[in-house]
Design an enzyme around this catalytic site. Structure first.
Site, mmCIF file in Angstrom:
data_model
loop_
_atom_site.group_PDB
_atom_site.id
_atom_site.type_symbol
_atom_site.label_atom_id
_atom_site.label_comp_id
_atom_site.label_asym_id
_atom_site.label_seq_id
_atom_site.Cartn_x
_atom_site.Cartn_y
_atom_site.Cartn_z
ATOM 1 C CG ASP A 12 -8.345 7.426 -10.075
ATOM 2 O OD1 ASP A 12 -7.922 6.598 -9.560
ATOM 3 O OD2 ASP A 12 -9.495 7.932 -9.918
ATOM 4 C CG LEU A 13 -2.476 4.539 -10.797
ATOM 5 C CD1 LEU A 13 -1.210 4.376 -9.532
ATOM 6 C CD2 LEU A 13 -2.022 4.269 -11.984
ATOM 7 C CE1 TYR B 16 -2.761 2.092 -1.455
ATOM 8 C CE2 TYR B 16 -3.935 1.120 0.460
ATOM 9 C CZ TYR B 16 -3.159 2.075 0.042
ATOM 10 O OH TYR B 16 -2.983 3.094 0.599
ATOM 11 C CG ASP C 197 -5.395 5.989 -5.907
ATOM 12 O OD1 ASP C 197 -5.450 7.073 -5.540
ATOM 13 O OD2 ASP C 197 -6.352 5.325 -6.061
ATOM 14 C CD GLU C 198 -7.856 10.272 -7.157
ATOM 15 O OE1 GLU C 198 -8.179 11.462 -7.679
ATOM 16 O OE2 GLU C 198 -8.317 9.845 -6.094
ATOM 17 N NE ARG D 60 -12.798 -3.122 -7.699
ATOM 18 C CZ ARG D 60 -12.495 -2.024 -7.590
ATOM 19 N NH1 ARG D 60 -12.939 -0.877 -8.395
ATOM 20 N NH2 ARG D 60 -11.737 -1.523 -7.167
#
Length: 733
Positions: free
Chosen positions: A50-51, A55, A142-143, A87
């Site tokens: 999982d990246l 984006y 992305d997975e 974040r």
DNA sequence: CTGGGAGGAT
DNA sequence: ATCCTCC
């Protein structure tokens, strides 16, 4: 290849009854050719990759100046994802632009509506993983899942020669469980962890992307454990901790494969937590969901998932769409459709295959139902047009637009005024233009980037775009400024045409005195409402006796609250539907009040969430709220039409009570805070409204209450302590 | 006014 | 052919 479930099938249960479960997890083998890993499902090792904030990462690769700055990727008026700098100052995925700016005035924004770059890089990642093994399944951009079982076997043989005691696990171990190299399962997972680390390293050095990995014995568990340590870390789940992982989930929707709709139906049975689901009698579950789905769900609840890693194929369709505030002229539609088609033709051209079907979808504006109800029409593309696709023939564009406009006219009467808020075009039924070939040659030749194919199948120029290095440079694939947008159906109720669908509600769940046949003719939505209302009164009766877990269901800690917060693409429904009940005051479901059912449902929809997070999610969840009250069924009193809530523009620190206006009178009891009410999931809002209405026999609504259910008489007076408004229409006089 | 795509059910 | 659900 159809036999993957066999060794695990319970004795005496026919395998063919097994579900075709929803979603990609737990789906049975689709049997397209590949022989699955020869190793049986008993001892698999599956990696989920999982990246990190995908984006945003791609944007930073394409524009390195952005590194180190707080970066948000914007779509329309939302920040759909952001990098870790952002974040750090509590910008969150799916946050409204406004809110994000407030949190972080220096936030750098890039527009992420054109997905071309992301799509291309995404396929490069998949292709890279396929260098390790062909058993790679894409789950979103992305997975990826990778079945590394065979690689593990080899690795263990190599290791075998040397000192086994040297073996260790790469990365984290879930629960910090002790690794035991005498345990073969442990050794296999250890090998898997090293392979996962190598994959992540390859993705990082060759593509410049970081991400997380989860290593476990099946897809479900590998995905669930993947996000335990973020970002850019990996976690192994040893068998002894599987149940801990499952138990750590605070709500069934955290199980991949159980979405909003399924959760809604489970709520009807009083099932909210993993534990509930595990303990539920299979008979009850099967009656509600059908045998196959029931068994599947229950397996999931125990962390069991024998679905194979199914190698992904090239895309089966290409679509592009655009949403907007208003489009009300045919010319405008034509223009937009033209743009969409032009974009699609480009992608299709690069792919090499030719679409044989075209579909046009649109969304009609409705004040109450802005996000609901897409409609679509599709038709075959005439073969003479198909043939010209890819030839440099501009008339193709024109002809396709003409076809699309015909489809448009099937849905919209242009004589009358109309107002649509979304247009979408989809090309599907893709066939290779080379008669002899089944699959797209072009795709495989240009595997790393299917949309960047060889112009004519023989061109080799692009085939090395896989190669390491030079990849960073390949980001000159700049957005071509065309709009590419899509909107997903909001999680809401089914459309009207579906209304007679029989969901086989267990008759034993029906209140006494209700005609089962009549009941069955109701739209599912209504059925669910009746049942859940009903549950409030007898939940504690039948359910409790058959399921002791009811009364003792306790609050789960949110120790693993971050566990499943994945890429924005996947958190949407959770956020939209589950959020923001921070200030509401939900009573215990056990309470013997008419609202008991509501309490249970609310619990179901309220994962243990910290107040702050809840508040931050509020705006996202408002989307879902807009959809309230749509789909009032024909058999429904006009109450809903008379009670349309429309959110007001929220000024900072917005009004508490006045934040919502009723377009016409809305019977919120005075004890109810309008804002809090507005933040409830729509289903709950509906239920509450019905609830309150039923307590107000004087309401003018009742005067017009229809008796459309011809079969039964309109029950006389609502019983005094009637909790479920609809019920009374069924009660025999 | 977040975008796309897979796949199942009917 | 169209809708629904999921990610």
């Amino acid at each position: 290849m159809e036999s993957s479930g066999e060794d695990e099938a319970a004795a005496g249960e026919p395998d063919w009854l097994l579900p075709a479960p929803h979603g990609r997890l737990g789906r049975g083998s689709t049997g397209h050719g590949k022989v699955m890993s020869s190793v049986s499902s008993l001892h698999r090792v599956v990696v989920h990759l999982d990246l990190d904030c995908y984006y945003a990462q791609v944007e930073m690769i394409c524009n390195p100046e952005l590194r180190g700055k707080p970066l948000g990727v914007q779509q329309k008026s939302y920040v759909i994802t952001c990098n870790y700098e952002a974040r750090g100052v509590s910008v969150k995925k799916l946050m409204s632009l406004k809110e994000a700016k407030k949190k972080c005035p220096e936030l750098v924004l890039v527009n992420g509506e054109d997905l071309t770059k992301y799509r291309e890089m995404s396929y490069k990642v998949t292709a890279l993983l396929e260098e390790f093994t062909p058993l790679v399944e894409r789950l979103g951009p992305d997975e990826n899942f990778v079945d590394v079982t065979e690689m593990v076997e080899k690795r263990l043989e190599e290791w075998g020669k040397d000192a086994t005691s040297q073996i260790s696990i790469s990365g984290h171990i879930y629960n910090n469980q002790a690794f035991n190299f005498h345990d073969s399962a442990h050794r296999r997972l250890a090998a898997g962890s090293h392979i996962a680390a190598e994959m992540r390293e390859a993705v990082r050095t060759r593509l410049g992307l970081t991400g997380c990995a989860g290593v476990a014995s099946n897809k479900l568990l590998s995905k669930m454990v993947c996000g335990t340590f973020k970002p850019n870390q990996q976690t192994v789940l040893l068998p002894e901790s599987q149940q801990d992982l499952m138990a750590s989930l605070d709500h069934i929707t955290k199980v991949p494969g159980i979405g909003f709709k399924t959760a809604q139906r489970l709520a009807v049975l009083g099932l909210f937590t993993i534990w509930d689901l595990q303990r539920c009698s299979s008979a009850v579950l099967e009656r509600e969901l059908g045998v196959s789905a029931a068994r599947h769900l229950q397996k999931l609840s125990y962390g069991e998932d024998d679905s194979p890693v199914t190698p992904s194929r090239p895309p089966q369709s290409f679509s592009d769409e655009d949403s907007f505030k208003k489009c009300s002229s045919e010319a405008e539609v034509k223009k937009k459709v033209g743009e969409l088609i032009a974009n699609l033709l480009d992608r299709v051209y690069k792919d090499g295959r030719k679409p044989h079907t075209i579909r046009l979808s649109l969304r009609k504006f409705s004040p109450t139902n802005k996000w609901l109800s897409r409609e679509s029409r599709q038709c075959p593309i005439p073969s003479h047009v198909v043939q010209r696709i890819g030839a440099d023939d501009s008339s193709v564009q024109t002809q396709l637009v003409a076809i699309a406009m015909k489809l448009f006219h099937k849905m919209i009467n242009v004589k009358a005024s109309f107002h649509i808020t979304l247009l979408s075009v989809c090309f599907s039924n893709l066939k290779s233009s080379l008669a002899s070939t089944k699959q797209s040659i072009g795709f495989y030749l240009t595997r790393p980037s299917p949309s960047k194919g060889s112009k004519l199948v023989q061109k080799m120029e692009d085939t090395e775009s896989v190669t390491p290095e030079g990849q960073m440079g390949s980001c000159e694939i700049l957005p071509d400024d065309r709009n590419t947008r899509v909107t997903q159906m909001p999680p809401e109720t089914p459309n009207l045409p579906e209304q007679t669908r029989d969901l086989e509600f267990p008759s034993h769940l029906l209140p006494a005195g209700i005609d089962y046949d009549v009941f069955n003719q109701l739209p599912r939505e209504i059925k669910e409402e009746i049942i859940s209302s009903q549950k409030g009164e007898r939940n504690t009766a039948a359910s409790v006796s058959s399921n002791p877990s009811f009364a003792s269901r306790e609050e789960r800690s949110d120790k693993a609250q971050d566990q499943m917060s994945h890429a924005p693409l996947h958190s949407r429904s959770t956020h939209q539907n589950m959020s923001s009940l921070a200030s509401s005051d939900i009573k215990s479901p056990i309470e013997a009040s008419p609202t008991a059912a509501l309490g249970s449902v609310c619990r179901c929809l309220l994962p243990s969430q910290r107040p702050l997070e809840a508040a931050e999610n509020a705006s996202a969840s408002k989307h879902a709220m807009h959809t309230a009250f749509k789909n009032s069924s024909p058999s429904r009193p006009p109450f809903h039409q008379a009670c349309v809530l429309e959110p007001q523009k929220q000024t900072d620190g917005g009004p508490q009570k006045g934040g919502w206006k009723g377009e016409s009178k809305c019977n919120l009891p005075s004890s109810v805070d309008a804002k809090t009410f507005s933040e409830l999931p729509t289903e709950i809002q509906k239920e509450l409204l019905v609830e309150w209405e039923s307590r107000e026999p004087v309401s003018k609504m009742h005067a017009t209450t229809p008796n459309k259910l011809k079969t039964k008489k309109p029950g006389g007076l609502p019983s005094p302590r009637q909790s479920n408004s609809l019920l009374r229409y069924f009660k025999p006089t």
